[in-house]
Design a protein around this motif. Structure first.
Motif, mmCIF file in Angstrom:
data_model
loop_
_atom_site.group_PDB
_atom_site.id
_atom_site.type_symbol
_atom_site.label_atom_id
_atom_site.label_comp_id
_atom_site.label_asym_id
_atom_site.label_seq_id
_atom_site.Cartn_x
_atom_site.Cartn_y
_atom_site.Cartn_z
ATOM 1 N N LEU A 1 20.743 7.197 -4.166
ATOM 2 C CA LEU A 1 19.780 7.836 -3.273
ATOM 3 C C LEU A 1 19.751 9.345 -3.502
ATOM 4 N N LEU A 2 20.920 9.946 -3.621
ATOM 5 C CA LEU A 2 20.968 11.395 -3.860
ATOM 6 C C LEU A 2 20.329 11.747 -5.205
ATOM 7 N N ASN A 3 20.561 10.929 -6.216
ATOM 8 C CA ASN A 3 19.924 11.162 -7.522
ATOM 9 C C ASN A 3 18.412 11.047 -7.406
ATOM 10 N N PHE A 4 17.973 10.068 -6.642
ATOM 11 C CA PHE A 4 16.547 9.857 -6.433
ATOM 12 C C PHE A 4 15.925 11.072 -5.746
ATOM 13 N N VAL A 5 16.601 11.566 -4.716
ATOM 14 C CA VAL A 5 16.123 12.761 -4.007
ATOM 15 C C VAL A 5 16.076 13.941 -4.966
ATOM 16 N N GLU A 6 17.077 14.045 -5.812
ATOM 17 C CA GLU A 6 17.118 15.136 -6.792
ATOM 18 C C GLU A 6 15.941 15.047 -7.767
ATOM 19 N N GLN A 7 15.616 13.830 -8.211
ATOM 20 C CA GLN A 7 14.470 13.645 -9.118
ATOM 21 C C GLN A 7 13.172 14.077 -8.442
ATOM 22 N N ILE A 8 12.999 13.666 -7.202
ATOM 23 C CA ILE A 8 11.785 14.034 -6.465
ATOM 24 C C ILE A 8 11.747 15.541 -6.266
ATOM 25 N N SER A 9 12.898 16.107 -5.976
ATOM 26 C CA SER A 9 12.979 17.551 -5.787
ATOM 27 C C SER A 9 12.543 18.289 -7.048
ATOM 28 N N LYS A 10 13.015 17.836 -8.198
ATOM 29 C CA LYS A 10 12.616 18.466 -9.462
ATOM 30 C C LYS A 10 11.120 18.300 -9.693
ATOM 31 N N LYS A 11 10.620 17.119 -9.397
ATOM 32 C CA LYS A 11 9.196 16.842 -9.597
ATOM 33 C C LYS A 11 8.327 17.701 -8.679
ATOM 34 N N ASN A 12 8.838 18.022 -7.493
ATOM 35 C CA ASN A 12 8.076 18.787 -6.499
ATOM 36 C C ASN A 12 8.472 20.262 -6.485
ATOM 37 N N ASN A 13 8.832 20.787 -7.635
ATOM 38 C CA ASN A 13 9.189 22.204 -7.757
ATOM 39 C C ASN A 13 10.307 22.614 -6.802
ATOM 40 N N GLY A 14 11.338 21.813 -6.761
ATOM 41 C CA GLY A 14 12.513 22.164 -5.970
ATOM 42 C C GLY A 14 12.466 21.748 -4.523
ATOM 43 N N LYS A 15 11.395 21.090 -4.097
ATOM 44 C CA LYS A 15 11.286 20.678 -2.702
ATOM 45 C C LYS A 15 11.401 19.159 -2.620
ATOM 46 N N GLU B 1 0.816 -1.187 0.000
ATOM 47 C CA GLU B 1 0.000 0.000 0.000
ATOM 48 C C GLU B 1 0.865 1.258 0.000
ATOM 49 N N ILE B 2 1.906 1.244 0.804
ATOM 50 C CA ILE B 2 2.765 2.426 0.895
ATOM 51 C C ILE B 2 3.440 2.677 -0.444
ATOM 52 N N LEU B 3 3.896 1.614 -1.096
ATOM 53 C CA LEU B 3 4.544 1.794 -2.394
ATOM 54 C C LEU B 3 3.574 2.383 -3.412
ATOM 55 N N LYS B 4 2.326 1.944 -3.389
ATOM 56 C CA LYS B 4 1.333 2.501 -4.316
ATOM 57 C C LYS B 4 1.160 3.990 -4.063
ATOM 58 N N GLU B 5 1.098 4.377 -2.782
ATOM 59 C CA GLU B 5 0.936 5.785 -2.435
ATOM 60 C C GLU B 5 2.139 6.607 -2.871
ATOM 61 N N CYS B 6 3.288 5.957 -2.982
ATOM 62 C CA CYS B 6 4.523 6.657 -3.364
ATOM 63 C C CYS B 6 4.870 6.418 -4.831
ATOM 64 N N ASP B 7 3.884 6.062 -5.642
ATOM 65 C CA ASP B 7 4.095 5.807 -7.070
ATOM 66 C C ASP B 7 5.166 4.741 -7.308
ATOM 67 N N ASP B 8 5.188 3.718 -6.471
ATOM 68 C CA ASP B 8 6.144 2.605 -6.566
ATOM 69 C C ASP B 8 7.602 3.053 -6.496
ATOM 70 N N ARG B 9 7.852 4.190 -5.844
ATOM 71 C CA ARG B 9 9.236 4.647 -5.679
ATOM 72 C C ARG B 9 9.829 3.940 -4.473
ATOM 73 N N LYS B 10 11.078 3.494 -4.629
ATOM 74 C CA LYS B 10 11.756 2.845 -3.513
ATOM 75 C C LYS B 10 13.259 2.908 -3.740
ATOM 76 N N VAL B 11 13.998 2.867 -2.645
ATOM 77 C CA VAL B 11 15.451 2.799 -2.692
ATOM 78 C C VAL B 11 15.844 1.699 -1.723
ATOM 79 N N LEU B 12 16.630 0.765 -2.208
ATOM 80 C CA LEU B 12 17.063 -0.351 -1.376
ATOM 81 C C LEU B 12 18.559 -0.226 -1.116
ATOM 82 N N PHE B 13 18.973 -0.613 0.096
ATOM 83 C CA PHE B 13 20.382 -0.571 0.457
ATOM 84 C C PHE B 13 20.852 -1.966 0.825
ATOM 85 N N ASP B 14 22.034 -2.283 0.359
ATOM 86 C CA ASP B 14 22.704 -3.506 0.779
ATOM 87 C C ASP B 14 23.663 -3.065 1.877
#
Length: 171
Positions: free
Chosen positions: A31-45, A1-14
């Motif tokens: 992870l930093l790239n992922f945060v950057e993508q979300i930031s761009k998608k959310n108007n810099g936030k 359910e949480i993944l659906k709410e987050c548009d199937d976004r996830k980051v896994l760490f070994d």
């Protein structure tokens, strides 16, 4: 359910002990790239601005530790192992802190969604109640108008009968 709410976004760490440094670096960079993508998608936030900052700070700390290890070329294996152990501990603590912050943020988001859902449900129930009241009022009005129409039809029929029985001519 949480993944659906987050548009199937996830980051896994070994986070096993003996993974190569290059893999750890790649995980942090991903992870930093992922945060950057979300930031761009959310108007810099970013999803969590404080987390993004903390990640950058932790990345800088890890890079500093790696430089220390590289500078220790002439040191004993024991000293190098100690610094590596400290670096691994720092890395694992960083991951735990990130996981905890993300879990807390998800809980807050879930509570916000539940609150919005509860408000929407109350609004829907109020709208349904108003609709029911309006339906009753319109049904009453329709019944009243039908009664008036029936009365008018009876009165018209009575007047026609009366007119036929009376021999009055209108010129």
């Amino acid at each position: 359910e949480i993944l659906k709410e987050c548009d199937d976004r996830k980051v896994l760490f070994d986070n096993r002990r003996n993974i190569p440094k290059s893999k750890k670096d790649k995980q942090v960079q991903d992870l930093l790239n992922f945060v950057e993508q979300i930031s761009k998608k959310n108007n810099g936030k970013p999803f969590m601005a404080d987390l993004s900052l903390e990640l950058r700070e932790n990345e800088a700390t890890l890079e500093e530790k790696q430089k220390q290890i590289q500078a220790m070329k002439g040191q004993s294996k024991q000293e190098i192992a100690q610094v590596k152990k400290e670096m691994e501990k720092t890395y694992n603590e960083m991951l735990e802190g990130i996981k905890e912050k993300i879990a807390n943020q998800l809980k807050e988001s879930l509570n916000d969604v539940k609150e919005q859902l509860a408000k929407a449900q109350v609004a829907r129930e109020e709208a349904e109640k108003k609709m029911s009241e309006m339906h009753k009022l319109s049904s009453d009005e329709i019944r009243r108008l039908r009664d008036q129409l029936n009365n008018a039809e009876r009165e018209t029929a009575r007047l026609r009968r009366q007119q036929r029985t009376q021999k009055c001519s209108v010129l």
